[in-house]
Design a protein around this motif. Sequence first.
Motif, PDB file in Angstrom:
ATOM      1  N   VAL A 113       1.126  11.027   4.733  1.00  0.00           N
ATOM      2  CA  VAL A 113       0.526   9.696   4.601  1.00  0.00           C
ATOM      3  C   VAL A 113       1.605   8.611   4.478  1.00  0.00           C
ATOM      4  N   PRO A 114       2.513   8.679   3.499  1.00  0.00           N
ATOM      5  CA  PRO A 114       3.549   7.640   3.426  1.00  0.00           C
ATOM      6  C   PRO A 114       4.494   7.638   4.626  1.00  0.00           C
ATOM      7  N   LEU A 115       4.779   8.806   5.205  1.00  0.00           N
ATOM      8  CA  LEU A 115       5.654   8.852   6.376  1.00  0.00           C
ATOM      9  C   LEU A 115       5.043   8.080   7.539  1.00  0.00           C
ATOM     10  N   LEU A 116       3.767   8.295   7.798  1.00  0.00           N
ATOM     11  CA  LEU A 116       3.126   7.620   8.916  1.00  0.00           C
ATOM     12  C   LEU A 116       2.943   6.130   8.644  1.00  0.00           C
ATOM     13  N   LEU A 117       2.625   5.775   7.404  1.00  0.00           N
ATOM     14  CA  LEU A 117       2.536   4.345   7.073  1.00  0.00           C
ATOM     15  C   LEU A 117       3.882   3.659   7.284  1.00  0.00           C
ATOM     16  N   TYR A 118       4.942   4.326   6.880  1.00  0.00           N
ATOM     17  CA  TYR A 118       6.267   3.715   7.051  1.00  0.00           C
ATOM     18  C   TYR A 118       6.594   3.545   8.533  1.00  0.00           C
TER      19      TYR A 118
ATOM     20  N   ALA B  17       0.831  -1.201   0.000  1.00  0.00           N
ATOM     21  CA  ALA B  17       0.000   0.000   0.000  1.00  0.00           C
ATOM     22  C   ALA B  17       0.867   1.252   0.000  1.00  0.00           C
ATOM     23  N   LEU B  18       1.886   1.258   0.848  1.00  0.00           N
ATOM     24  CA  LEU B  18       2.785   2.406   0.918  1.00  0.00           C
ATOM     25  C   LEU B  18       3.447   2.669  -0.426  1.00  0.00           C
ATOM     26  N   ALA B  19       3.866   1.605  -1.097  1.00  0.00           N
ATOM     27  CA  ALA B  19       4.569   1.766  -2.372  1.00  0.00           C
ATOM     28  C   ALA B  19       3.712   2.455  -3.419  1.00  0.00           C
ATOM     29  N   THR B  20       2.390   2.286  -3.323  1.00  0.00           N
ATOM     30  CA  THR B  20       1.526   2.905  -4.319  1.00  0.00           C
ATOM     31  C   THR B  20       1.442   4.420  -4.158  1.00  0.00           C
ATOM     32  N   PHE B  21       1.858   4.944  -3.004  1.00  0.00           N
ATOM     33  CA  PHE B  21       1.879   6.388  -2.805  1.00  0.00           C
ATOM     34  C   PHE B  21       3.133   7.028  -3.409  1.00  0.00           C
TER      35      PHE B  21
END
Length: 267
Positions: free
Chosen positions: A239-244, A186-190
Motif C-alpha cells: 500500500v505505501p509503496l504504490l502510493l509513493y 495519507a501515505l505518512a499515516t501508514f
Amino acid sequence: MPYEITSLLLKCESDDFSFLVKQIGSHINFTSDSELKSLLSDYVTYPSVGIKTRLCCCIEREIRYLGSSDMAYAIRKLRYHEEPAGVSIHEVIEDVSSRLKVKQKPLGSPESKVERLVKWAAEKTFFAMTPEQQRDMFDKAKINKEQQNKFFDKIKENKTRFLPFLLSVLGPEITGTIVVGLGTAALATFLGKKAAEELIKHIITKFPLWAEWLGPVVWGLSIGWLAYDLQGAAMRKTVPLLLYLGIVGLRDGPEDGEAFWAEPSNE
C-alpha cells in the motif's frame, strides 16, 4: 514476464529510492535486501543510467514479489527461472485497489493506476479533515477567500466532484500541489512516526509551499478511514509503496493525458 514500471521508477531520485528500499526491506522472506542496498549505494556514489536502470529493475522485482505468495514466487524463481519472478505489477495494483475499494480502468497503465490511488487518497484525506483544517490548509497554500468560498459552495452541492471542482476553481498547478500534498499526508499515516517525519522532511524540500501545513495535517488527522484490515506483511508494504510511486508519477503531471482531476471512481 517483462518489467512493467521501469519508466516510472526512472523518474525517482536518490531520496525516492532510499524510501522505496527501506519500505521493501525484510528479514523474513525472499526479498534481496543486500542487493537493493548495494545497488542504491552504487547509484548514490556513481549515478549512471546503467546503475539506475538495474536498481529500478531490482525494486520492481521486489515489489512484485511482495504481491506474490512465497511459494508461488519460489516456484517461478527456482523452477522456471522467470525474471522477474513475481506476479504482474497490474495484479499487485489490483489487489491493493480492491482492498481499498478503488475502481481502476482495466486498460490503464501502471503509472495511471497508482496515480489514481493517490487521487483517491487525497480526496479521502481532505474529507477526514475538519472544516477548520480544510480552511487552514487553503490559507497556508495562499488560496484567497473568494476562491475558497466558491470551492466550498460547489462541494456542498456534490462531494463526489471534489477533484473537478478543485480544478475549476484553482487551476491545474495549485490542484496538483494540493492533491500530491494530501496524498503524501495519507501515505505518512501508514508509516511509523519516525519514518513519516523523514518522508515529510524529504517532500517539503522539493515543495516548500507544503512546509507550513503538511506536518500539521498529518499529525492532526483522524485516520479512521485508514482502518482497513491490511492482513499480512505484504499488504502493509505494498500500500505505501504504490502510493509513493503514484506521488512520483504525479510530480510531473498526469500520465498520458489521463483526466488528471477526474473523480477517482471509488463510489
